[in-house]
Motif scaffolding. Structure first.
Motif, PDB file in Angstrom:
ATOM      1  N   GLU A 111       3.990   7.650  -0.109  1.00 21.87           N
ATOM      2  CA  GLU A 111       2.731   7.585  -0.864  1.00 21.87           C
ATOM      3  C   GLU A 111       1.730   6.660  -0.174  1.00 21.87           C
ATOM      4  OE1 GLU A 111       4.249   6.415  -4.663  1.00 21.87           O
ATOM      5  OE2 GLU A 111       4.480   8.478  -5.348  1.00 21.87           O
ATOM      6  N   THR A 112       2.214   5.529   0.321  1.00 15.64           N
ATOM      7  CA  THR A 112       1.346   4.604   1.044  1.00 15.64           C
ATOM      8  C   THR A 112       0.830   5.245   2.321  1.00 15.64           C
ATOM      9  OG1 THR A 112       2.564   2.711   0.147  1.00 15.64           O
ATOM     10  CG2 THR A 112       1.224   2.305   2.110  1.00 15.64           C
ATOM     11  N   ALA A 113       1.703   5.941   3.039  1.00 19.24           N
ATOM     12  CA  ALA A 113       1.310   6.599   4.284  1.00 19.24           C
ATOM     13  C   ALA A 113       0.281   7.696   4.024  1.00 19.24           C
ATOM     14  CB  ALA A 113       2.533   7.164   4.989  1.00 19.24           C
ATOM     15  N   MET A 114       0.385   8.361   2.877  1.00 20.80           N
ATOM     16  CA  MET A 114      -0.612   9.379   2.518  1.00 20.80           C
ATOM     17  C   MET A 114      -1.972   8.723   2.271  1.00 20.80           C
ATOM     18  SD  MET A 114       1.800  11.821   0.140  1.00 20.80           S
ATOM     19  CE  MET A 114       0.461  12.481  -0.793  1.00 20.80           C
ATOM     20  N   ARG A 115      -1.969   7.580   1.597  1.00 18.58           N
ATOM     21  CA  ARG A 115      -3.224   6.851   1.382  1.00 18.58           C
ATOM     22  C   ARG A 115      -3.798   6.378   2.728  1.00 18.58           C
ATOM     23  NH1 ARG A 115      -0.181   5.011  -3.009  1.00 18.58           N
ATOM     24  NH2 ARG A 115       0.301   3.053  -1.971  1.00 18.58           N
ATOM     25  N   ASN A 116      -2.897   5.935   3.626  1.00 19.56           N
ATOM     26  CA  ASN A 116      -3.339   5.524   4.970  1.00 19.56           C
ATOM     27  C   ASN A 116      -4.035   6.683   5.684  1.00 19.56           C
ATOM     28  OD1 ASN A 116      -2.117   3.056   4.534  1.00 19.56           O
ATOM     29  ND2 ASN A 116      -0.333   3.485   5.821  1.00 19.56           N
ATOM     30  N   TYR A 117      -3.469   7.854   5.570  1.00 16.98           N
ATOM     31  CA  TYR A 117      -4.045   9.034   6.220  1.00 16.98           C
ATOM     32  C   TYR A 117      -5.433   9.330   5.656  1.00 16.98           C
ATOM     33  CZ  TYR A 117      -4.518  13.750   8.071  1.00 16.98           C
ATOM     34  OH  TYR A 117      -4.961  14.859   8.731  1.00 16.98           O
TER      35      TYR A 117
ATOM     36  N   ALA B  37      -0.178  17.445   2.793  1.00 24.76           N
ATOM     37  CA  ALA B  37       0.820  18.527   2.759  1.00 24.76           C
ATOM     38  C   ALA B  37       2.193  18.026   3.186  1.00 24.76           C
ATOM     39  CB  ALA B  37       0.376  19.683   3.654  1.00 24.76           C
ATOM     40  N   GLY B  38       2.231  17.270   4.272  1.00 26.83           N
ATOM     41  CA  GLY B  38       3.513  16.732   4.743  1.00 26.83           C
ATOM     42  C   GLY B  38       4.101  15.738   3.759  1.00 26.83           C
ATOM     43  N   GLY B  39       3.255  14.869   3.235  1.00 24.01           N
ATOM     44  CA  GLY B  39       3.717  13.872   2.270  1.00 24.01           C
ATOM     45  C   GLY B  39       4.246  14.505   0.997  1.00 24.01           C
ATOM     46  N   GLN B  40       3.536  15.516   0.484  1.00 28.03           N
ATOM     47  CA  GLN B  40       3.988  16.168  -0.750  1.00 28.03           C
ATOM     48  C   GLN B  40       5.318  16.895  -0.540  1.00 28.03           C
ATOM     49  OE1 GLN B  40       3.014  15.647  -3.740  1.00 28.03           O
ATOM     50  NE2 GLN B  40       1.271  14.414  -3.114  1.00 28.03           N
ATOM     51  N   ALA B  41       5.512  17.476   0.645  1.00 28.64           N
ATOM     52  CA  ALA B  41       6.792  18.140   0.934  1.00 28.64           C
ATOM     53  C   ALA B  41       7.937  17.127   0.944  1.00 28.64           C
ATOM     54  CB  ALA B  41       6.712  18.875   2.269  1.00 28.64           C
TER      55      ALA B  41
ATOM     56  N   GLY C 177       7.625  -0.979   4.550  1.00 32.47           N
ATOM     57  CA  GLY C 177       6.833  -2.074   5.101  1.00 32.47           C
ATOM     58  C   GLY C 177       5.869  -1.601   6.183  1.00 32.47           C
ATOM     59  N   ALA C 178       6.338  -0.680   7.029  1.00 35.43           N
ATOM     60  CA  ALA C 178       5.476  -0.141   8.082  1.00 35.43           C
ATOM     61  C   ALA C 178       4.313   0.643   7.474  1.00 35.43           C
ATOM     62  CB  ALA C 178       6.283   0.748   9.024  1.00 35.43           C
ATOM     63  N   ALA C 179       4.605   1.393   6.424  1.00 33.85           N
ATOM     64  CA  ALA C 179       3.530   2.131   5.750  1.00 33.85           C
ATOM     65  C   ALA C 179       2.532   1.170   5.120  1.00 33.85           C
ATOM     66  CB  ALA C 179       4.117   3.064   4.690  1.00 33.85           C
ATOM     67  N   ALA C 180       3.033   0.130   4.469  1.00 36.20           N
ATOM     68  CA  ALA C 180       2.148  -0.852   3.829  1.00 36.20           C
ATOM     69  C   ALA C 180       1.278  -1.564   4.860  1.00 36.20           C
ATOM     70  CB  ALA C 180       2.972  -1.859   3.031  1.00 36.20           C
ATOM     71  N   ALA C 181       1.810  -1.734   6.067  1.00 36.27           N
ATOM     72  CA  ALA C 181       1.051  -2.393   7.128  1.00 36.27           C
ATOM     73  C   ALA C 181       0.106  -1.434   7.842  1.00 36.27           C
ATOM     74  CB  ALA C 181       2.009  -3.020   8.128  1.00 36.27           C
ATOM     75  N   GLY C 182       0.107  -0.178   7.425  1.00 34.68           N
ATOM     76  CA  GLY C 182      -0.796   0.800   8.028  1.00 34.68           C
ATOM     77  C   GLY C 182      -0.349   1.277   9.397  1.00 34.68           C
ATOM     78  N   GLN C 183       0.932   1.149   9.700  1.00 36.51           N
ATOM     79  CA  GLN C 183       1.424   1.509  11.024  1.00 36.51           C
ATOM     80  C   GLN C 183       1.568   3.007  11.236  1.00 36.51           C
ATOM     81  OE1 GLN C 183       4.977  -0.813  11.490  1.00 36.51           O
ATOM     82  NE2 GLN C 183       3.854  -2.720  11.735  1.00 36.51           N
ATOM     83  N   PHE C 184       1.534   3.783  10.171  1.00 39.15           N
ATOM     84  CA  PHE C 184       1.566   5.232  10.319  1.00 39.15           C
ATOM     85  C   PHE C 184       0.941   5.879   9.102  1.00 39.15           C
ATOM     86  CE2 PHE C 184       5.403   4.415   7.968  1.00 39.15           C
ATOM     87  CZ  PHE C 184       5.570   5.507   7.135  1.00 39.15           C
ATOM     88  N   ALA C 185       0.645   7.155   9.244  1.00 39.48           N
ATOM     89  CA  ALA C 185      -0.001   7.899   8.171  1.00 39.48           C
ATOM     90  C   ALA C 185       0.634   9.282   8.070  1.00 39.48           C
ATOM     91  CB  ALA C 185      -1.489   8.028   8.447  1.00 39.48           C
ATOM     92  N   VAL C 186       0.568   9.862   6.888  1.00 43.72           N
ATOM     93  CA  VAL C 186       1.110  11.203   6.636  1.00 43.72           C
ATOM     94  C   VAL C 186       0.052  11.987   5.873  1.00 43.72           C
ATOM     95  CG1 VAL C 186       2.918  12.512   5.430  1.00 43.72           C
ATOM     96  CG2 VAL C 186       3.481  10.342   6.507  1.00 43.72           C
TER      97      VAL C 186
END
Length: 127
Positions: free
Chosen positions: A109-115, A35-39, A23-32
């Motif tokens: 995946e959402t956090a990667m898109r946010n980034y 490289a970090g996301g794929q790991a 939910g936090a990722a969907a709300a754009g509260q953080f990003a990854v």
């Protein structure tokens, strides 16, 4: 996974955390970053693959073990099966872990898109 903390232990904390994480990722509260996301995704996928590959082997735990016909064996056999399958059971918790991992993967995946969006937006300000 469930750690027995007594009668008042909060169950489902991992699942709740993963729901909040997604939910936090969907709300754009953080990003990854990529490289970090794929790991993280690779680690999650590896554990999900292990769960999938071993689900049939682990189903043996749902059955009463062949302990014999003594009175003690008759008492222990159903107990051993229930330890694996009741609401706090090993198999129940493994299934919950699988669902939590899927939610975590979606959150990453959402956090990667946010980034990517944030990075593009900031880069466009520089030109």
């Amino acid at each position: 996974m469930y750690i027995d903390e007594g009668k008042h232990a909060a169950l489902g904390k991992i699942g709740e955390s993963m729901t909040q994480f997604a939910g936090a990722a969907a709300a754009g509260q953080f990003a990854v970053n990529e490289a970090g996301g794929q790991a993280l995704i690779a680690a999650i996928d590896k554990l999900l693959d292990w769960l999938d590959m071993n689900q049939f082997k682990l189903r043996n735990l749902e059955q009463e073990p062949p302990l014999g016909s003594s009175n003690a064996a008759k008492v222990i056999k159903p107990y051993m099966a229930s330890v694996a399958t009741d609401h706090e059971g090993f198999l129940t918790q493994l299934r919950a872990l699988g669902e939590s991992l899927k939610q975590a993967r979606q959150g990453i995946e959402t956090a990667m898109r946010n980034y990517e969006r944030t990075d593009s937006a900031e880069a466009s300000k520089l030109t």
